[in-house]
Motif scaffolding. Sequence first.
Motif, PDB file in Angstrom:
ATOM      1  N   LEU A   1     -11.885   7.383  22.603  1.00  0.00           N
ATOM      2  CA  LEU A   1     -12.445   8.686  22.941  1.00  0.00           C
ATOM      3  C   LEU A   1     -11.786   9.822  22.180  1.00  0.00           C
ATOM      4  O   LEU A   1     -12.428  10.815  21.847  1.00  0.00           O
ATOM      5  N   SER A   2     -10.498   9.699  21.911  1.00  0.00           N
ATOM      6  CA  SER A   2      -9.775  10.751  21.199  1.00  0.00           C
ATOM      7  C   SER A   2      -9.041  10.117  20.027  1.00  0.00           C
ATOM      8  O   SER A   2      -8.024   9.443  20.210  1.00  0.00           O
ATOM      9  N   ALA A   3      -9.576  10.314  18.830  1.00  0.00           N
ATOM     10  CA  ALA A   3      -9.004   9.681  17.641  1.00  0.00           C
ATOM     11  C   ALA A   3      -7.897  10.551  17.073  1.00  0.00           C
ATOM     12  O   ALA A   3      -8.144  11.614  16.523  1.00  0.00           O
ATOM     13  N   THR A   4      -6.673  10.101  17.229  1.00  0.00           N
ATOM     14  CA  THR A   4      -5.539  10.835  16.669  1.00  0.00           C
ATOM     15  C   THR A   4      -4.660   9.938  15.811  1.00  0.00           C
ATOM     16  O   THR A   4      -3.654  10.390  15.280  1.00  0.00           O
ATOM     17  N   GLY A   5      -5.029   8.656  15.676  1.00  0.00           N
ATOM     18  CA  GLY A   5      -4.220   7.733  14.893  1.00  0.00           C
ATOM     19  C   GLY A   5      -4.715   7.631  13.463  1.00  0.00           C
ATOM     20  O   GLY A   5      -5.586   8.373  13.018  1.00  0.00           O
ATOM     21  N   ASN A   6      -4.137   6.684  12.728  1.00  0.00           N
ATOM     22  CA  ASN A   6      -4.524   6.449  11.343  1.00  0.00           C
ATOM     23  C   ASN A   6      -5.765   5.565  11.321  1.00  0.00           C
ATOM     24  O   ASN A   6      -5.800   4.509  11.953  1.00  0.00           O
ATOM     25  N   TRP A   7      -6.781   5.992  10.582  1.00  0.00           N
ATOM     26  CA  TRP A   7      -8.047   5.256  10.602  1.00  0.00           C
ATOM     27  C   TRP A   7      -7.888   3.845  10.038  1.00  0.00           C
ATOM     28  O   TRP A   7      -8.640   2.933  10.412  1.00  0.00           O
ATOM     29  N   THR A   8      -6.899   3.627   9.146  1.00  0.00           N
ATOM     30  CA  THR A   8      -6.725   2.295   8.562  1.00  0.00           C
ATOM     31  C   THR A   8      -6.250   1.278   9.594  1.00  0.00           C
ATOM     32  O   THR A   8      -6.337   0.071   9.350  1.00  0.00           O
ATOM     33  N   ASP A   9      -5.763   1.749  10.757  1.00  0.00           N
ATOM     34  CA  ASP A   9      -5.352   0.817  11.809  1.00  0.00           C
ATOM     35  C   ASP A   9      -6.548   0.042  12.361  1.00  0.00           C
ATOM     36  O   ASP A   9      -6.365  -1.010  12.986  1.00  0.00           O
TER      37      ASP A   9
ATOM     38  N   CYS B   1      -7.264  -1.211   2.070  1.00  0.00           N
ATOM     39  CA  CYS B   1      -7.596   0.142   2.520  1.00  0.00           C
ATOM     40  C   CYS B   1      -6.431   1.100   2.297  1.00  0.00           C
ATOM     41  O   CYS B   1      -6.617   2.219   1.799  1.00  0.00           O
ATOM     42  N   GLU B   2      -5.240   0.680   2.669  1.00  0.00           N
ATOM     43  CA  GLU B   2      -4.070   1.548   2.535  1.00  0.00           C
ATOM     44  C   GLU B   2      -3.772   1.850   1.076  1.00  0.00           C
ATOM     45  O   GLU B   2      -3.443   2.989   0.719  1.00  0.00           O
ATOM     46  N   SER B   3      -3.899   0.844   0.209  1.00  0.00           N
ATOM     47  CA  SER B   3      -3.633   1.048  -1.213  1.00  0.00           C
ATOM     48  C   SER B   3      -4.664   1.989  -1.835  1.00  0.00           C
ATOM     49  O   SER B   3      -4.312   2.916  -2.583  1.00  0.00           O
ATOM     50  N   ALA B   4      -5.944   1.768  -1.520  1.00  0.00           N
ATOM     51  CA  ALA B   4      -7.001   2.623  -2.071  1.00  0.00           C
ATOM     52  C   ALA B   4      -6.875   4.050  -1.548  1.00  0.00           C
ATOM     53  O   ALA B   4      -7.112   5.019  -2.283  1.00  0.00           O
ATOM     54  N   TRP B   5      -6.496   4.198  -0.266  1.00  0.00           N
ATOM     55  CA  TRP B   5      -6.347   5.534   0.315  1.00  0.00           C
ATOM     56  C   TRP B   5      -5.179   6.284  -0.328  1.00  0.00           C
ATOM     57  O   TRP B   5      -5.281   7.478  -0.637  1.00  0.00           O
ATOM     58  N   ALA B   6      -4.070   5.591  -0.539  1.00  0.00           N
ATOM     59  CA  ALA B   6      -2.906   6.221  -1.171  1.00  0.00           C
ATOM     60  C   ALA B   6      -3.249   6.689  -2.579  1.00  0.00           C
ATOM     61  O   ALA B   6      -2.851   7.784  -3.003  1.00  0.00           O
ATOM     62  N   ASP B   7      -3.997   5.882  -3.308  1.00  0.00           N
ATOM     63  CA  ASP B   7      -4.385   6.260  -4.668  1.00  0.00           C
ATOM     64  C   ASP B   7      -5.316   7.470  -4.650  1.00  0.00           C
ATOM     65  O   ASP B   7      -5.183   8.381  -5.474  1.00  0.00           O
ATOM     66  N   ALA B   8      -6.263   7.501  -3.704  1.00  0.00           N
ATOM     67  CA  ALA B   8      -7.214   8.617  -3.631  1.00  0.00           C
ATOM     68  C   ALA B   8      -6.519   9.923  -3.266  1.00  0.00           C
ATOM     69  O   ALA B   8      -6.799  10.975  -3.853  1.00  0.00           O
TER      70      ALA B   8
ATOM     71  N   GLU C   1      -3.445  10.710  -3.747  1.00  0.00           N
ATOM     72  CA  GLU C   1      -2.532  11.131  -4.818  1.00  0.00           C
ATOM     73  C   GLU C   1      -3.293  11.778  -5.969  1.00  0.00           C
ATOM     74  O   GLU C   1      -2.846  12.778  -6.540  1.00  0.00           O
ATOM     75  N   THR C   2      -4.450  11.227  -6.304  1.00  0.00           N
ATOM     76  CA  THR C   2      -5.224  11.732  -7.437  1.00  0.00           C
ATOM     77  C   THR C   2      -6.263  12.769  -7.022  1.00  0.00           C
ATOM     78  O   THR C   2      -6.865  13.405  -7.890  1.00  0.00           O
ATOM     79  N   ARG C   3      -6.483  12.930  -5.694  1.00  0.00           N
ATOM     80  CA  ARG C   3      -7.498  13.845  -5.156  1.00  0.00           C
ATOM     81  C   ARG C   3      -8.890  13.457  -5.643  1.00  0.00           C
ATOM     82  O   ARG C   3      -9.757  14.307  -5.851  1.00  0.00           O
ATOM     83  N   ARG C   4      -9.113  12.166  -5.801  1.00  0.00           N
ATOM     84  CA  ARG C   4     -10.423  11.662  -6.197  1.00  0.00           C
ATOM     85  C   ARG C   4     -11.141  11.081  -4.987  1.00  0.00           C
ATOM     86  O   ARG C   4     -10.503  10.691  -4.016  1.00  0.00           O
ATOM     87  N   PRO C   5     -12.480  11.009  -5.043  1.00  0.00           N
ATOM     88  CA  PRO C   5     -13.227  10.440  -3.913  1.00  0.00           C
ATOM     89  C   PRO C   5     -12.764   9.025  -3.590  1.00  0.00           C
ATOM     90  O   PRO C   5     -12.426   8.243  -4.483  1.00  0.00           O
ATOM     91  N   PHE C   6     -12.765   8.726  -2.308  1.00  0.00           N
ATOM     92  CA  PHE C   6     -12.319   7.423  -1.804  1.00  0.00           C
ATOM     93  C   PHE C   6     -13.534   6.596  -1.423  1.00  0.00           C
ATOM     94  O   PHE C   6     -14.490   7.104  -0.841  1.00  0.00           O
ATOM     95  N   GLU C   7     -13.495   5.300  -1.760  1.00  0.00           N
ATOM     96  CA  GLU C   7     -14.579   4.398  -1.360  1.00  0.00           C
ATOM     97  C   GLU C   7     -14.038   2.977  -1.289  1.00  0.00           C
ATOM     98  O   GLU C   7     -13.356   2.514  -2.202  1.00  0.00           O
ATOM     99  N   VAL C   8     -14.343   2.296  -0.193  1.00  0.00           N
ATOM    100  CA  VAL C   8     -13.897   0.918  -0.029  1.00  0.00           C
ATOM    101  C   VAL C   8     -14.846   0.213   0.936  1.00  0.00           C
ATOM    102  O   VAL C   8     -15.455   0.838   1.805  1.00  0.00           O
ATOM    103  N   ARG C   9     -14.987  -1.092   0.748  1.00  0.00           N
ATOM    104  CA  ARG C   9     -15.775  -1.926   1.656  1.00  0.00           C
ATOM    105  C   ARG C   9     -14.798  -2.745   2.486  1.00  0.00           C
ATOM    106  O   ARG C   9     -13.976  -3.480   1.935  1.00  0.00           O
ATOM    107  N   CYS C  10     -14.882  -2.604   3.813  1.00  0.00           N
ATOM    108  CA  CYS C  10     -13.928  -3.298   4.674  1.00  0.00           C
ATOM    109  C   CYS C  10     -14.554  -3.550   6.039  1.00  0.00           C
ATOM    110  O   CYS C  10     -15.622  -3.029   6.362  1.00  0.00           O
ATOM    111  N   ARG C  11     -13.850  -4.353   6.833  1.00  0.00           N
ATOM    112  CA  ARG C  11     -14.283  -4.629   8.198  1.00  0.00           C
ATOM    113  C   ARG C  11     -13.488  -3.754   9.166  1.00  0.00           C
ATOM    114  O   ARG C  11     -12.264  -3.658   9.058  1.00  0.00           O
ATOM    115  N   LEU C  12     -14.210  -3.119  10.101  1.00  0.00           N
ATOM    116  CA  LEU C  12     -13.579  -2.255  11.092  1.00  0.00           C
ATOM    117  C   LEU C  12     -13.738  -2.855  12.482  1.00  0.00           C
ATOM    118  O   LEU C  12     -14.784  -3.414  12.812  1.00  0.00           O
TER     119      LEU C  12
END
Length: 221
Positions: free
Chosen positions: A92-100, A110-117, A119-130
């Motif tokens: 109900l209240s999302a305050t954690g890290n979305w990669t969890d 996900c964590e590696s792609a997010w860190a790269d995005a 750092e470079t301020r480039r758009p982020f995109e990944v296919r993963c299971r949530l």
Amino acid sequence: MLLGLTGLPDRATVCAVVTDLTTHHARVRLEQEVVERHRIEAELRQRNAELAASEARFRSMAETVPDILFATTDAGITDYTNGRFREYTGILSATGNWTDLAHPDDRSLCESAWADATETRRPFEVRCRLRSRDGGHRWFQVRARPIVPGGQWFGVASDIDAMVRAEQALQEADQRKDRFLVQLAHELRNPLAPIRDGVQFLDRLGGHAPEAVRTLEMIER
């Protein structure tokens, strides 16, 4: 106005006039400041009303889309999610890290792609299971873009589970077909092996009996 012996206004009169003028100018300045303050306050109220209306329109649209919408910091900490997020995750209240929420096998990606995005301020995109509210996992295409200026990101996660599972089913069907063709080719070659061996055996015997000759010719055909 009182005049002194010299015919000029006395000191008290001059002071009184100066005081009146000063008071008048001060009153005028005060009135101008009050008018300006009221104008600024009116503009602020108007801007706040427009901002509130714009935010209300955004939230209304965000609650109607089938995708998960979220806002997050550079650190990945979410500070906004729409109703679809709460419906899917049960949070109900999302305050954690979305990669969890990512599947354990996908979290490192996900964590590696997010860190790269970030750092470079480039758009982020990944296919993963949530992870869903029942503990299962579905495939999502997660995209996010930085909000300039500031360290905020706005993202969307689209459910592509049906598409991914269809792709996997096609790949498995192709693999089964390839295995079947290999096995079929092997089985088609094996029945001919004894015949070839028999032909070679009769040929080595060098028999000239009519039956052997006819049999050999028939096998060779």
